[in-house]
Design an enzyme around this catalytic site. Structure first.
Site, PDB file in Angstrom:
ATOM      1  N   GLU A 181     109.235 -36.267  -8.484  1.00  0.00           N
ATOM      2  CA  GLU A 181     110.570 -37.035  -8.139  1.00  0.00           C
ATOM      3  C   GLU A 181     111.233 -36.791  -6.987  1.00  0.00           C
ATOM      4  O   GLU A 181     111.898 -37.672  -7.046  1.00  0.00           O
ATOM      5  CB  GLU A 181     111.236 -36.745  -9.726  1.00  0.00           C
ATOM      6  CG  GLU A 181     110.519 -37.657 -10.899  1.00  0.00           C
ATOM      7  CD  GLU A 181     109.594 -35.978 -11.518  1.00  0.00           C
ATOM      8  OE1 GLU A 181     108.883 -35.558 -10.696  1.00  0.00           O
ATOM      9  OE2 GLU A 181     108.904 -36.740 -12.839  1.00  0.00           O
TER      10      GLU A 181
ATOM     11  N   LYS B 279     106.338 -21.391   8.983  1.00  0.00           N
ATOM     12  CA  LYS B 279     106.148 -20.886   7.607  1.00  0.00           C
ATOM     13  C   LYS B 279     106.759 -19.648   6.747  1.00  0.00           C
ATOM     14  O   LYS B 279     106.669 -18.600   7.921  1.00  0.00           O
ATOM     15  CB  LYS B 279     104.469 -20.908   7.633  1.00  0.00           C
ATOM     16  CG  LYS B 279     103.484 -22.380   8.098  1.00  0.00           C
ATOM     17  CD  LYS B 279     101.757 -21.882   8.106  1.00  0.00           C
ATOM     18  CE  LYS B 279     101.572 -23.208   7.862  1.00  0.00           C
ATOM     19  NZ  LYS B 279     100.558 -24.196   7.341  1.00  0.00           N
TER      20      LYS B 279
ATOM     21  N   CYS C 243     104.242 -33.051   0.863  1.00  0.00           N
ATOM     22  CA  CYS C 243     104.139 -32.135  -0.235  1.00  0.00           C
ATOM     23  C   CYS C 243     101.994 -32.298  -0.008  1.00  0.00           C
ATOM     24  O   CYS C 243     101.670 -33.048   1.017  1.00  0.00           O
ATOM     25  CB  CYS C 243     103.949 -32.623  -1.957  1.00  0.00           C
ATOM     26  SG  CYS C 243     105.388 -32.290  -2.147  1.00  0.00           S
TER      27      CYS C 243
ATOM     28  N   HIS D 187      89.204 -26.111  18.320  1.00  0.00           N
ATOM     29  CA  HIS D 187      90.626 -26.567  19.064  1.00  0.00           C
ATOM     30  C   HIS D 187      91.845 -25.972  17.974  1.00  0.00           C
ATOM     31  O   HIS D 187      91.435 -25.232  17.166  1.00  0.00           O
ATOM     32  CB  HIS D 187      90.499 -27.426  18.659  1.00  0.00           C
ATOM     33  CG  HIS D 187      92.032 -28.497  18.746  1.00  0.00           C
ATOM     34  ND1 HIS D 187      92.963 -27.793  19.750  1.00  0.00           N
ATOM     35  CD2 HIS D 187      93.034 -28.527  17.431  1.00  0.00           C
ATOM     36  CE1 HIS D 187      93.779 -29.008  19.089  1.00  0.00           C
ATOM     37  NE2 HIS D 187      93.900 -29.303  17.927  1.00  0.00           N
TER      38      HIS D 187
ATOM     39  N   HIS E 155     102.822 -35.155  20.099  1.00  0.00           N
ATOM     40  CA  HIS E 155     104.305 -35.050  18.459  1.00  0.00           C
ATOM     41  C   HIS E 155     105.802 -35.987  19.283  1.00  0.00           C
ATOM     42  O   HIS E 155     106.272 -36.498  18.121  1.00  0.00           O
ATOM     43  CB  HIS E 155     104.770 -33.921  18.090  1.00  0.00           C
ATOM     44  CG  HIS E 155     104.078 -32.711  17.746  1.00  0.00           C
ATOM     45  ND1 HIS E 155     103.576 -31.781  18.655  1.00  0.00           N
ATOM     46  CD2 HIS E 155     103.237 -32.953  16.920  1.00  0.00           C
ATOM     47  CE1 HIS E 155     103.080 -31.000  17.994  1.00  0.00           C
ATOM     48  NE2 HIS E 155     102.287 -31.370  16.424  1.00  0.00           N
TER      49      HIS E 155
HETATM   50  N1  GLN Z   1      90.277 -32.701  14.866  1.00  0.00           N
HETATM   51  C1  GLN Z   1      91.610 -32.808  14.689  1.00  0.00           C
HETATM   52  C2  GLN Z   1      92.531 -34.139  15.149  1.00  0.00           C
HETATM   53  O1  GLN Z   1      92.581 -34.466  16.607  1.00  0.00           O
HETATM   54  C3  GLN Z   1      92.381 -31.821  14.654  1.00  0.00           C
HETATM   55  C4  GLN Z   1      93.730 -31.921  14.014  1.00  0.00           C
HETATM   56  C5  GLN Z   1      94.771 -30.643  14.387  1.00  0.00           C
HETATM   57  O2  GLN Z   1      94.902 -29.801  14.795  1.00  0.00           O
HETATM   58  N2  GLN Z   1      95.475 -29.901  13.145  1.00  0.00           N
HETATM   59  O3  GLN Z   1      92.858 -34.418  13.629  1.00  0.00           O
HETATM   60 ZN    ZN Z   2      95.975 -29.584  16.374  1.00  0.00          ZN
END
Ligand code: GLN
Ligand code: ZN
Length: 765
Positions: free
Chosen positions: A17, A121, A527, A652, A705
């Protein structure tokens, strides 16, 4: 009588909610007072659950927040950065809610937008708090009445509140210095002035107990900080009420005698993460001090073994009498709200679990059991818990002989590639024939509305599996064709078919279950619904092979296969508590190893195993890092190392700092690692340079981003900086992270510029 209480309750609401109300308010779809009403209703409902339904001795006040409880404390202290123009003079001394929202997310229905505060975090949880911004010479003043209003609200409704607040030292510990480095402790006195004022106000409201959360005490603290604890709590002891110092997420360790020396009326300790500390704390406790022990797990969803806990608690009760309190190990913020809503998990699994609401019952029942005043309902609960746990220990759904046998048969050689990197890189150079500065992406391409709509329709049963898969193939074909046109050297299929990088795999692995409403707050209104790993993990069938195989048919370039790594799958799930985490991690690794080998067999010669969560799994205490890193690294290797020398393994990581774990990163022995670096101006590469990191690296050349299109020259410049640290033949060119949150109109020009940057570089080198 044994006091039972909690350190905090999830505020998001059983139906999320609070998420819905805050998001509606941000969009202008509901008024400020409607939002405040939702907040009041949720608080009331949660207090009723704690008191009327269950009978805790206190209700928790101060754990509610429209965004974040650490941010609430910053606001209460008036620690609002100047760019937000907090207008609290006008608002009667109170920093208003929209200013709080602007600090959290940069904008709000009223007030000028400004850069949001940093978010990170909270200790080793997946909960994110807003980082307090600290300036040299900063002073603090009480700037919010919200807490006192909530106390009034609880009192008027007839409850006995215990107030909870982030403690002054943990608040400073979580803060970051801005505008030049300085000692944060120089701000302590002014912070304490305001805490003193808050405590005095709470006392006049009739509050008897205030819980100050000091989880910083379970970390390695510099001497100056340990001393500051003594200074701070000696000052606060003059407050006309009782303080409960709450520690959690681990043991007190070398802060144990410090914590037990502090002049507070009570201490809370985490007996789930650090059961061994209970007796030593009791040995040092003052003769009148209360000890609150957290034996019910506030970080996980498994039902408590009430019979075993009663046995464990009875001797403590004998020693402490009335001074023994019971609570979950930490705030219940970190678990989902109510198991009663889960209708599709199956009776067996449900009988093994307890969410926040159920954990309230567990605490109260335990208190009555050790007081010898158990009700028939308590006896029944005890019985049910025992039976459920016995069944869980024996269940064939959990224990699969093939999985444990396979794990037992693992040899050290299984986690080593066949040849060292030098030999492999030569073999791969010959097999893959990639140019200098090869270009690639991190895996995902835009998750468009069409993709999401198809998945929704499929999940709702409105779209047949074959039709859904056909649509995903169309999306994959589109992503491959675009990459072909852009001239990307190592294309990916784009991950259209994946809802989430952990859920997608969990849904196809044995040993995982998914809740319907098991939401946990991650940050603000966001969430997450972590999968539940309840049993031995195995892979009944290939999970990604047909998608990658299909994508490979569309191009002559080497298609990169994409997997989520074992540590990340572990880290973003609720993990079974009946075996060590490392065992579960190795099981996941073996399942992934099969997938890697099947991809290789299907002709996929480049395979990326993402481990963005490797770093966040680090224990809170440095002396425990190595043993974690050992099994985390081994798990990654186990998933990767079965392939031929010519198969190139990528990994990665994002949001990482590498300095202190660079040895472990190198030990992964991935042929190529791509990392998020663009915002660090390539400084993140220093760690790789200093370590003489031997394998290939793709430092992200643009930030995914933001919607901004990066310029060619800007990316070339960044790569030139990278070239000062890493030899040319070991560098890749790629974005910082996956592109799933971006639109195609941003992705195409950005990647076109990135490919152009690689061409410029190839002419120079
Ligand atoms: N392979 C994922 C992506 O490209 C890697 C995401 C991540 O690093 N959090 O979305
Ligand atoms: Zn990433």
């Amino acid at each position: 009588m044994t006091v039972s209480h909690i350190l905090g309750y999830p505020r998001i609401g059983a139906q999320r909610e609070l998420k819905k109300a805050t998001e509606a308010y941000w969009k202008g779809e509901c008024t400020r007072s409607e939002l405040e009403n939702t907040g009041r209703e949720l608080r009331l409902r949660h207090w009723q659950a704690q008191h009327h339904d269950v009978g805790l001795d206190f209700v928790s006040v101060g754990d509610f927040a429209f965004y974040d409880q650490v941010l609430n404390v910053s606001v209460a202290l008036g620690a609002v950065p100047a760019r937000f123009n907090a207008n609290n003079e006008v608002a009667g001394g109170d920093i208003d809610l929209d200013t709080t929202f602007r600090m959290a997310r940069g904008r709000a229905p009223s007030g000028e937008p400004a850069a949001a505060c940093e978010m990170t975090k909270y200790f080793d949880t997946n909960y994110h708090y807003l980082v307090p911004e600290l300036h040299e010479g900063q002073t603090f003043t009480l700037a919010s009445n919200r807490l006192f209003d909530e106390v009034d609200e609880a009192l008027r409704a007839g409850f006995t509140p215990k107030v909870t607040l982030t403690g002054p030292l943990t608040w400073l510990w979580l803060g970051k210095t801005k505008g030049g480095d300085f000692d944060r402790l120089t701000l302590l006195d002014s912070v304490l002035d305001v805490y003193g004022e808050i405590l005095a106000r709470l006392a006049t409201q009739g509050i008897e107990w205030v819980q100050l959360d000091e989880p910083a005490l379970v970390q390695d603290l510099p001497l100056a900080w340990q001393q500051a604890y003594e200074r701070a709590y000696h000052r606060l002891q003059s407050a006309p009420l009782k303080l409960l110092l709450a520690t959690y997420f681990g043991g007190l360790g070398d802060n144990l005698s410090l914590a037990t020396r502090l002049p507070v009326a009570g201490l809370h300790i985490d007996a789930v993460r650090a059961p061994q500390q209970v007796e030593s704390v009791i040995d040092r406790l003052g003769p009148h001090q209360v000890l609150s022990v957290g034996f019910v797990d506030g970080r996980n969803i498994w039902r408590a073994d009430l019979a075993a806990l009663r046995e464990r608690l009875l001797p403590l009760k004998v020693r402490l009498g009335q001074r023994l309190w019971l609570a979950p190990s930490c705030s219940l913020l970190h678990v989902p709200v109510d198991l009663a809503q889960e209708t599709e998990l199956g009776d067996e699994l449900i009988s093994w679990l307890a969410f926040a609401r159920q954990k309230l019952d567990e605490v109260v029942t335990l208190a009555r059991l050790i007081d010898n005043r158990a009700t028939p309902a308590d006896e029944q609960r005890l019985d049910q818990a025992t039976r459920a746990l016995d069944a869980r220990r024996e269940s064939t759904r959990i224990h699969q002989a093939e999985v444990s046998e396979r794990l037992a048969a693992v040899r050290p050689a299984d986690s080593q590639r066949r040849a060292p990197y030098g030999v492999r890189s030569e073999a791969q150079r010959r097999a893959l024939k990639l140019p200098l500065f090869p270009t690639t992406t991190i895996g995902s391409f835009p998750q468009t509305d069409a993709i999401r709509a198809a998945r929704r329709a499929f999940k709702a049963g409105e779209l047949a599996l074959a039709d859904y898969e056909a649509r995903m193939q169309v999306e994959i074909a589109y992503a491959v064709e675009r990459q072909q046109a852009l001239g990307i050297d190592v294309p990916v299929h784009g991950e259209a078919e994946r809802n989430d990088m952990v859920e997608y795999f969990g849904e196809q692995l044995e040993g995982f279950a998914f809740t319907r409403f098991g939401w946990v707050q991650s940050y603000g209104s966001r969430c997450v619904k972590p999968p539940v790993i309840f049993g031995d993990v195995s892979r009944p069938a290939p999970m990604t092979v047909r998608w990658s195989e299909y994508a490979q048919t569309l191009t002559d370039k080497p298609m990169k296969g994409m997997l989520t790594g074992p540590v990340t799958i572990l880290q973003w799930s609720f993990v079974r508590d009946d075996q060590p985490r490392e065992t579960t991690c190795r099981q996941i690794a073996l399942a992934l190893r099969d997938e890697v080998l099947d991809l290789e067999k299907a002709g996929i010669n480049i395979i990326q195993i993402d481990e963005p969560a490797l770093r966040e799994g680090l224990p809170l205490r440095q002396d425990e890092w190595q043993s974690y890193l050992d099994w985390a690294v081994e798990s990654f290797q186990l998933s990767a190392a079965g392939v031929a020398n010519t198969t190139q393994i990528h990994t990665h990581m994002c949001y990482s700092e590498f300095n202190d774990i660079i040895g472990a990163i190198a030990a992964l022995d991935a042929d190529v690692i791509t990392i998020e670096t663009s915002r660090s101006d390539m400084h993140l590469l220093d760690a790789f340079q200093d370590f003489a990191y031997p394998n290939e690296i793709g430092p992200g050349v643009y930030d995914i981003h933001t919607p901004n299109i990066p310029e060619v020259s800007w990316m070339v410049d960044l790569m030139e900086k990278a070239l000062e640290k890493i030899p040319v033949e070991r560098l890749w060119v790629n974005p910082d992270c996956g592109l799933k949150t971006r639109g195609w109109t941003e992705v195409e020009p950005a990647l076109a510029n990135m490919v152009e940057a690689a061409k410029v570089l190839r002419q120079r080198y």
